[in-house]
Design an enzyme around this catalytic site. Structure first.
Site, PDB file in Angstrom:
ATOM      1  CE  LYS A   1      -3.639  -2.068   2.914  1.00 30.67           C
ATOM      2  NZ  LYS A   1      -4.787  -1.967   1.995  1.00 30.67           N
TER       3      LYS A   1
ATOM      4  NE  ARG B   1     -10.983 -10.320  -1.483  1.00 28.70           N
ATOM      5  CZ  ARG B   1     -11.300  -9.398  -2.402  1.00 28.70           C
ATOM      6  NH1 ARG B   1     -11.635  -9.786  -3.624  1.00 28.70           N
ATOM      7  NH2 ARG B   1     -11.308  -8.119  -2.107  1.00 28.70           N
TER       8      ARG B   1
END
Length: 489
Positions: free
Chosen positions: A260, A334
């Site tokens: 990020k 996920r």
């Protein structure tokens, strides 16, 4: 921290007294002239002058039609402005005008009271400052005379707030003090302190042995290995069904090798809010002594770009047996949820399986910061959650989920991929991926990326969606009691 019922004549002189413009019978005679002047305004009014020692601060709120969502939101916003930070005096709030027998009034007043009690906690109380000002954590509910509904309101308000503060403090804790093993130890300590609660912890070796390749892949790039923590509350018989909560617990998310940018990483200690919420739910369930079997599973990992980190293009085997191609290492939430959902579904065969996760930025673009996204494979469970959300105004919004999204989770090399091939329906595609790991259990996914944090002058955890999840469980208890009554048991 305490929420108690007292009569109007008993409120302490050191309190912040909160009354209603629309309910003059509760106005103290000695403050009546001042309140009459304050009542000329249609806006909330507050003063610390002219009180003659009857209270420390006096607030007059304009409308008690709390059953209207817009009024509830206005009142919540007003009190967040009027109450000091941190709260320095006990709060005495008049509830004598409310019809607590009305289910909607009861639930929405409880929402307001929980918001007030959450103001008792502020970040400096975590202990990182040399000097901290403590809040006076007392909320007095003023009534004409004591009654069972007011007492029940106080009990539920205190229990929900207690659970929310557990989750908020855990979420707000800096990542260097909140590693997977730290949360696991806190969960173990909590369970050891309370009867009817149990804690199971799987370390990195057990995670591998049980075939949780997705959780293992996410955590192996860090020097702080992953954990899978299961908390159980045995409130019903052993043969009664379980209701299961699963929380995403990425204790810090760098994005892994899909790194990020700095600004995007700034709040990533909060990527474990889902796990913190389901932990807090167990505190609520325990405090209310709910007659249900409830389980909370926390999938805990740090997503770091270490030398053993998962690589874009890696294929791993999940607990459910599906092979998963990892395209984007920053879609790790996920992955950990996939193994946790499969583990929970196969171990407990729950009557309902609900996951809570700060999963996608896409849901924030769709719904903003005040509404959580709901996706489910079961119409009844979805409806139950929507009813609970509407009642509490802990708001959610249903998004579609069906086989038409399967192409978004298919891989050319494996059974599934963790990242769709395009930027379409990102939030729904994440849920579609998760749906493959539920083993046909009635399941709902709550994407709380927008609602898990309170954003103002600074960022901190909100504790949501504990209110709606508590209402969901209370509704289950009511349904169970109704079934017993109808059968004469």
């Amino acid at each position: 921290m305490r929420c108690q019922v007292i009569t109007l004549a008993q409120y302490p002189a050191n309190a912040h007294l909160i009354l209603w413009k629309t309910h003059t019978p509760s106005w103290p005679d000695t403050l009546y002239p001042l309140l009459g002047e304050m009542a000329h305004s249609d806006e909330p009014q507050s003063t610390t002058f002219g009180l003659n020692g009857h209270c420390q601060q006096l607030t007059l709120l304009p409308s008690n039609q709390i059953e209207h969502p817009e009024i509830l939101r206005q009142l919540t916003e007003s009190l967040s402005t009027l109450l000091p930070n941190p709260i320095s005096h006990p709060i005495a709030l008049d509830i004598s005008a409310f019809n607590l027998a009305d289910r909607t009034v009861f639930a929405r007043l409880r929402t307001l009271l929980v918001a007030v009690m959450n103001r008792f906690y502020q970040l400096p109380q975590l202990g990182y400052r040399q000097q901290q000002q403590e809040s006076n954590g007392q909320l007095w509910l003023l009534v004409t005379e004591h009654n069972a509904l007011a007492t029940e309101l106080a009990v539920q308000t205190q229990a929900i707030t207690k659970g929310m503060l557990l989750s908020r403090k855990l979420s707000d804790t800096p990542a260097n003090d909140c590693r997977p093993k730290d949360i696991a130890q806190q969960a173990a300590n909590w369970a050891n302190a309370h009867p009817q609660t149990h804690c199971d912890i799987l370390d990195e070796n057990a995670i591998r042995e049980l075939g949780m390749g997705c959780l293992d892949a996410t955590g192996k790039g860090s020097n702080n290995p992953p954990r899978l923590v299961t908390l159980r509350w045995q409130g019903a018989s052993e043969n009664a069904p379980y209701y299961a909560f699963v929380g995403k617990g990425i204790t810090f998310d760098t994005g892994g090798l899909w790194l990020k940018e700095g600004e995007g990483m700034r709040t990533m200690k909060y990527d474990m809010c889902g796990a913190a919420v389901v932990f807090g739910m167990m505190e609520i369930v325990k405090t209310l002594q709910l007659p249900l079997n409830v389980v909370a599973v926390m999938a805990l990992a740090e997503n770091m770009p270490g030398e053993n980190a998962m690589l874009p293009g890696d294929v791993v085997k999940s607990h459910a047996g599906h092979s998963v191609e990892i395209i984007n290492t920053d879609a790790e939430g996920r992955l950990v949820l996939a193994d946790a959902l499969s583990y929970t579904a196969t171990r407990f065969n729950p009557a309902a399986l609900i996951d809570v996760a700060t999963l996608t930025g896409a849901v924030v673009k769709a719904l903003g910061y005040n509404i959580s996204g709901l996706m489910s494979n079961n119409a009844q469970l979805s409806q139950q959650l929507q009813l609970a959300a509407n009642l509490t105004q802990d708001r959610i919004w249903p998004l579609p989920l069906d086989e038409s999204f399967d192409s978004q989770v298919k891989s050319h090399i494996a059974d599934l991929t963790n990242t769709p091939p395009n930027n379409a329906a990102i939030a729904v595609c994440a849920a579609q991926f998760l749906s493959k790991f539920c083993h046909q259990s009635p399941w709902a996914h709550l994407d709380v990326s927008g609602t898990a944090l309170s954003r103002g002058k600074f960022t901190q955890a909100s504790g949501r969606p504990a209110l709606l999840l508590t209402q969901y469980l209370l509704d289950l208890c009511k349904g169970n009691n109704n079934e017993k009554d109808s059968t004469g048991m």
